[in-house]
Design a protein around this motif. Structure first.
Motif, PDB file in Angstrom:
ATOM      1  N   GLY A 319       0.879  -1.136   0.148  1.00 42.31           N
ATOM      2  CA  GLY A 319      -0.070  -0.095   0.080  1.00 42.31           C
ATOM      3  C   GLY A 319       0.757   1.352   0.141  1.00 42.31           C
ATOM      4  O   GLY A 319       2.199   1.251   0.508  1.00 42.31           O
ATOM      5  N   ILE A 320       0.246   2.323  -0.558  1.00 41.21           N
ATOM      6  CA  ILE A 320       0.824   3.583  -0.649  1.00 41.21           C
ATOM      7  C   ILE A 320       0.051   4.529   0.326  1.00 41.21           C
ATOM      8  O   ILE A 320      -0.846   4.975  -0.034  1.00 41.21           O
ATOM      9  CB  ILE A 320       1.037   4.281  -1.944  1.00 41.21           C
ATOM     10  CG1 ILE A 320       1.679   3.400  -2.985  1.00 41.21           C
ATOM     11  CG2 ILE A 320       1.863   5.661  -1.933  1.00 41.21           C
ATOM     12  CD1 ILE A 320       1.640   3.568  -4.269  1.00 41.21           C
ATOM     13  N   SER A 335      -6.626   0.565  -2.214  1.00 40.71           N
ATOM     14  CA  SER A 335      -5.695   1.491  -3.446  1.00 40.71           C
ATOM     15  C   SER A 335      -5.491   2.989  -2.446  1.00 40.71           C
ATOM     16  O   SER A 335      -6.382   3.144  -1.632  1.00 40.71           O
ATOM     17  CB  SER A 335      -6.518   1.711  -4.563  1.00 40.71           C
ATOM     18  OG  SER A 335      -7.901   2.291  -4.102  1.00 40.71           O
ATOM     19  N   PRO A 336      -4.553   3.455  -2.910  1.00 42.05           N
ATOM     20  CA  PRO A 336      -3.571   3.266  -4.034  1.00 42.05           C
ATOM     21  C   PRO A 336      -2.437   2.068  -3.575  1.00 42.05           C
ATOM     22  O   PRO A 336      -2.024   2.371  -2.417  1.00 42.05           O
ATOM     23  CB  PRO A 336      -2.869   4.537  -4.198  1.00 42.05           C
ATOM     24  CG  PRO A 336      -3.015   5.244  -3.108  1.00 42.05           C
ATOM     25  CD  PRO A 336      -4.278   4.822  -2.297  1.00 42.05           C
ATOM     26  N   GLU A 371       0.830   0.163 -10.584  1.00 44.48           N
ATOM     27  CA  GLU A 371       0.361   1.123  -9.778  1.00 44.48           C
ATOM     28  C   GLU A 371      -1.171   1.289  -9.798  1.00 44.48           C
ATOM     29  O   GLU A 371      -1.348   1.493 -10.932  1.00 44.48           O
ATOM     30  CB  GLU A 371       1.041   2.475  -9.596  1.00 44.48           C
ATOM     31  CG  GLU A 371       2.475   2.279  -8.985  1.00 44.48           C
ATOM     32  CD  GLU A 371       3.271   3.675  -8.936  1.00 44.48           C
ATOM     33  OE1 GLU A 371       2.708   4.784  -8.962  1.00 44.48           O
ATOM     34  OE2 GLU A 371       4.442   3.504  -8.374  1.00 44.48           O
ATOM     35  N   PHE A 372      -1.880   1.068  -8.892  1.00 41.83           N
ATOM     36  CA  PHE A 372      -3.393   1.046  -8.926  1.00 41.83           C
ATOM     37  C   PHE A 372      -3.754   2.356  -8.063  1.00 41.83           C
ATOM     38  O   PHE A 372      -3.397   2.467  -7.178  1.00 41.83           O
ATOM     39  CB  PHE A 372      -4.076  -0.239  -8.580  1.00 41.83           C
ATOM     40  CG  PHE A 372      -3.578  -1.338  -9.141  1.00 41.83           C
ATOM     41  CD1 PHE A 372      -4.433  -2.035 -10.270  1.00 41.83           C
ATOM     42  CD2 PHE A 372      -2.568  -2.042  -8.894  1.00 41.83           C
ATOM     43  CE1 PHE A 372      -4.291  -3.168 -10.757  1.00 41.83           C
ATOM     44  CE2 PHE A 372      -2.252  -3.179  -9.875  1.00 41.83           C
ATOM     45  CZ  PHE A 372      -3.056  -3.698 -10.892  1.00 41.83           C
ATOM     46  N   GLU A 373      -4.663   3.138  -8.742  1.00 43.86           N
ATOM     47  CA  GLU A 373      -5.365   4.285  -8.218  1.00 43.86           C
ATOM     48  C   GLU A 373      -6.630   3.989  -7.485  1.00 43.86           C
ATOM     49  O   GLU A 373      -7.186   2.884  -7.697  1.00 43.86           O
ATOM     50  CB  GLU A 373      -5.542   5.438  -9.047  1.00 43.86           C
ATOM     51  CG  GLU A 373      -3.920   5.681  -9.606  1.00 43.86           C
ATOM     52  CD  GLU A 373      -3.827   6.970 -10.656  1.00 43.86           C
ATOM     53  OE1 GLU A 373      -5.345   7.340 -10.981  1.00 43.86           O
ATOM     54  OE2 GLU A 373      -3.014   7.532 -10.873  1.00 43.86           O
ATOM     55  N   HIS A 520       4.391  12.474 -10.838  1.00 40.79           N
ATOM     56  CA  HIS A 520       4.776  11.109 -10.249  1.00 40.79           C
ATOM     57  C   HIS A 520       3.898  10.697  -9.286  1.00 40.79           C
ATOM     58  O   HIS A 520       3.842  11.373  -8.113  1.00 40.79           O
ATOM     59  CB  HIS A 520       6.376  11.517  -9.837  1.00 40.79           C
ATOM     60  CG  HIS A 520       7.119  10.338  -9.296  1.00 40.79           C
ATOM     61  ND1 HIS A 520       8.286  10.637  -9.558  1.00 40.79           N
ATOM     62  CD2 HIS A 520       6.706   9.085  -9.047  1.00 40.79           C
ATOM     63  CE1 HIS A 520       8.993   9.110  -8.943  1.00 40.79           C
ATOM     64  NE2 HIS A 520       7.728   8.534  -8.583  1.00 40.79           N
ATOM     65  N   GLU A 521       3.344   9.460  -9.159  1.00 42.60           N
ATOM     66  CA  GLU A 521       2.252   9.118  -8.358  1.00 42.60           C
ATOM     67  C   GLU A 521       3.256   8.981  -6.958  1.00 42.60           C
ATOM     68  O   GLU A 521       4.232   8.351  -6.792  1.00 42.60           O
ATOM     69  CB  GLU A 521       1.931   7.885  -8.605  1.00 42.60           C
ATOM     70  CG  GLU A 521       1.034   7.946  -9.847  1.00 42.60           C
ATOM     71  CD  GLU A 521      -0.023   8.738  -9.922  1.00 42.60           C
ATOM     72  OE1 GLU A 521      -0.805   9.073  -8.581  1.00 42.60           O
ATOM     73  OE2 GLU A 521      -0.471   9.422 -10.880  1.00 42.60           O
TER      74      GLU A 521
END
Length: 736
Positions: A319-320, A335-336, A371-373, A520-521
């Motif tokens: 996870g981010i 997500s993300p 990478e998933f939003e 840039h995510e």
């Protein structure tokens, strides 16, 4: 040129005569003359070894003729290196001197595979066994126990190494003997490598471009894979870890079997963690992560050839974290988040010639980063990075006191995009380098130097319409550099080893620095590359002093690193799509500082160890402005007790560590200050036998006083999100 070089080497191989012999001998205590049972006998050139039996005897079969160096080691004795000419009918009688100084190991990341005490370049080495005792959750966290090494983190599951203030593409990571390529330019892109199946970590601090080429400007993190089982044996090991803070579990299982010539291994690892909890009792939303790792190997060796094929598959869902939200202990992905599939296949080949050898390492890496939003089952970002690299070295026959190596290295790399968004364009990279290095040895003096030439071509594809937001212009650039190093090791005074090294290094701009044009995510900024960027070129001076006797060790390392055309990202006043625009630019810079420490193990109470270390890095541009992501000064003190036998347990240890990190106020334009803090860690462990089955038990506690703090190298500090609070880990491991 490559074809001519290979033809010459092939001719050498075909015209060389081979024979084989057996080395046998006995290992004894120099004071008591009693046999040493379980002593390690290892020939680093052949990467082959054995252990002594109940009578202290040993045998090594299928040994090629010629001069060999044998490394002999055992816990509680001084590690020793001897030269031996095969064949010989006379058995070796080897004596080891008892000592309280810890056993040395052969350093693999340097070209001549010597003991650390024999190396001209200072290399830090830690076994994974020792790093695990600290209770680190990930490999990236574990390596921060090494002085001069830190980690840039995004939560608990994403981390990347920092060596003396340099990170990302300025630090090369080697796994399975080949360079790791996994889109490391991104701030939130972690190692993508599990600690499972890694035996030890070696760190070269400073330019290592002579040995490794571009991107080794700041240093090298070298991960040594686990060894195979001893000859004619099969071992199975299993372990289980539990982490209280993230309610995390980690399970590991490995099987190894070896015959006279063939060896095999396979290992699997699974880890899952929930969102971690800060010192204030708040769980950091979406810091959860899951990792699956599979490693396998097969090796063959006879008197002429040794081959070792390794494969590693790593799958990570991380996870981010963006903000403190829902408080949950779930491990399900939200997500993300990132989904990373990393494949590493490597083949190491070694041909044993008469008094020389030829090494060829080939690696294939496939990195699939997604990478998933929010509310999307399709990846917003998907990049496929394929890399084929090679490393060919000829270890020339020893001439007098000179050991010499010649080599060629290179890679072929492609990056392709499949997602809706583009962070960098489709591109291809080609590297080629040629090198020569030599080591001159005298009884009290060692000199090592070398020279290298490298060239790199970067070619990117056009994407979009010129003038539109997100347009990528085509790029075709060539970069080249000459680099060298020179070092000397000598005894300045009795028991004082002095190392002085000067080395140059370089780094070609990466794809993001040259061609970025988008959001840039994970950074909440719009990044714009600079197609006119030039090589970073540096020269670093190192001074290392070490004093060692039976009871006390003292070390001090100082460095000065001058970097011309240092590439960094800087904010502007512009906004695109509501995000602040950052551009890549260059300026001359310098970093300086060092590490110092001591280790006290007084005789006769050799079970007591008192250790302290200090690390300091200062990074500045030539105009005096601070460089970003420079670690704060830290001071670490450890009290450690090691007892062989205690109430049914063996190999017992316990420790208490206090690490004090200072405030960091020397920051770049877009960083935030961080306050100082102190963390207390402790651990205890030992081995107990149940029906001859060994169970190794460890309990470790990190941040025992549940300090709420923010590390300067945490990417979550800008949002005021703290690091992990108290974490107790329980580990049980067995081998049968």
């Amino acid at each position: 040129m490559i074809r001519s070089f290979l033809s010459i080497l092939f001719l050498i191989v075909c015209t060389s005569a081979y024979s084989q012999t057996t080395i046998q001998g006995k290992l004894i205590d120099t004071e008591t003359k009693q046999p040493i049972i379980g002593g390690n006998i290892y020939i680093s050139k052949l990467e082959k070894g054995t252990i002594t039996n109940l009578d202290g005897d040993f045998q090594l079969h299928n040994i090629p003729d010629g001069e060999l160096k044998i490394v002999i080691s055992f816990i509680g004795y001084t590690t020793k290196t001897i030269s031996f000419n095969a064949p010989s009918n006379d058995p070796l009688i080897i004596e080891l001197q008892p000592t309280a100084i810890e056993m040395e190991a052969v350093i693999v990341s340097t070209p001549f595979h010597k003991l650390q005490s024999e190396n001209v370049v200072k290399v830090e080495r830690e076994s994974l066994e020792d790093l695990k005792k600290t209770g680190a959750v990930t490999l990236a966290e574990g390596i921060t126990q090494i002085a001069g090494v830190e980690s840039i983190t995004t939560g608990a599951g994403i981390g990347k190494p920092v060596i003396r203030g340099l990170s990302a593409n300025r630090v090369l990571v080697y796994a399975q003997g080949v360079r790791l390529e996994n889109q490391q330019f991104g701030d939130e892109h972690g190692l993508g490598v599990s600690s499972s199946g890694v035996e030890s970590v070696e760190v070269i601090k400073g330019p290592a471009s002579l040995l490794y080429g571009s991107d080794a400007l700041g240093g090298v993190l070298y991960l040594n894979p686990e060894k195979y089982a001893p000859k004619d044996s099969t071992t199975v090991d299993a372990s289980l870890n539990y982490f209280t803070n993230s309610i995390g579990t980690e399970a590991n299982l490995g099987i190894k079997t070896s015959g006279e010539n063939w060896k095999y291994l396979v290992r699997g690892n699974y880890a899952a963690h929930s969102d971690y909890e800060t010192g204030d009792g708040i769980r950091v939303t979406n810091s959860r992560f899951e990792e699956k790792d599979l490693k396998a190997g097969i090796s063959f060796q006879d008197t002429k050839y040794k081959g070792d094929f390794r494969y590693n598959y790593n799958n990570t869902h991380a996870g981010i974290p963006e903000e403190i939200g829902e408080q949950s202990t779930s491990k399900s992905t939200i997500s993300p988040y990132q989904k990373l599939d990393n494949h590493i296949a490597s083949l190491s080949n070694k041909l044993f010639l008469q008094n020389s050898s030829l090494d060829l390492k080939v690696g294939y890496l496939f990195n699939n980063r997604k990478e998933f939003e929010e509310e999307s089952t399709d990846p917003a970002l998907e990049m496929h990075l394929e890399t084929l690299n090679y490393d060919l070295k000829y270890n020339a026959p020893v001439w007098g006191n000179f050991e010499t190596i010649f080599g060629v290295q290179g890679l072929f790399q492609t990056n392709k995009n499949f997602g809706e968004e583009l962070l960098i364009p489709d591109a291809s990279i080609r590297d080629f380098g040629v090198l020569g290095t030599t080591h001159y040895h005298l009884e009290k003096l060692d000199i090592q130097g070398g020279f290298r030439f490298d060239t790199r071509n970067i070619n990117t594809k056009e994407n979009g319409i010129a003038g539109d937001v997100g347009y990528f212009q085509p790029i075709n650039r060539d970069f080249s550099s000459y680099n060298g190093s020179l070092g000397i090791k000598f005894n300045l005074f009795n028991n004082v080893v002095t190392r002085i090294n000067a080395a140059s290094g370089f780094r070609a701009p990466n794809l993001a620095e040259l061609s970025s044009n988008g959001i840039h995510e994970g950074t909440n900024r719009y990044e714009v590359g600079n197609v006119d960027l030039e090589n970073e070129q540096n020269i670093q001076l190192d001074l290392s002093l070490e004093y060692r006797n039976e009871h006390f060790e003292l070390f001090g390392n100082a460095f000065y690193n001058k970097i011309n055309q240092y590439i960094f990202i800087a904010p502007t006043d512009d906004l695109i799509e509501g995000n602040r625009v950052f551009i890549y630019t260059q300026d001359d810079a310098k970093l300086y500082g060092g590490e110092a420490g001591f280790h006290l193990h007084p005789h006769p109470i050799d079970w007591l160890h008192i250790e302290s270390s200090l690390e300091l890095v200062i990074g500045e541009k030539d105009n005096g402005e601070s460089l970003p992501l420079i670690p704060a000064t830290s001071f670490t003190n450890t009290l450690r007790v090691e007892l062989d036998k205690l109430k049914g347990f063996s190999n017992n240890y316990s420790f208490v560590t206090v690490k004090t990190t200072g405030a960091q106020n020397k920051i770049s334009d877009f960083e935030t200050n961080t306050n100082g803090y102190s963390l207390v860690n402790a651990g205890i462990g030992g081995t107990i036998f149940i029906d001859k089955l060994p169970l190794e038990i460890r309990i470790s506690g990190n941040n025992l006083f549940n300090k709420n703090y923010i590390a300067h190298l945490s990417r979550l500090k800008a949002d005021g999100i703290a690091n992990m609070g108290r974490n107790i880990s329980f580990d049980i491991q067995t081998t049968f």
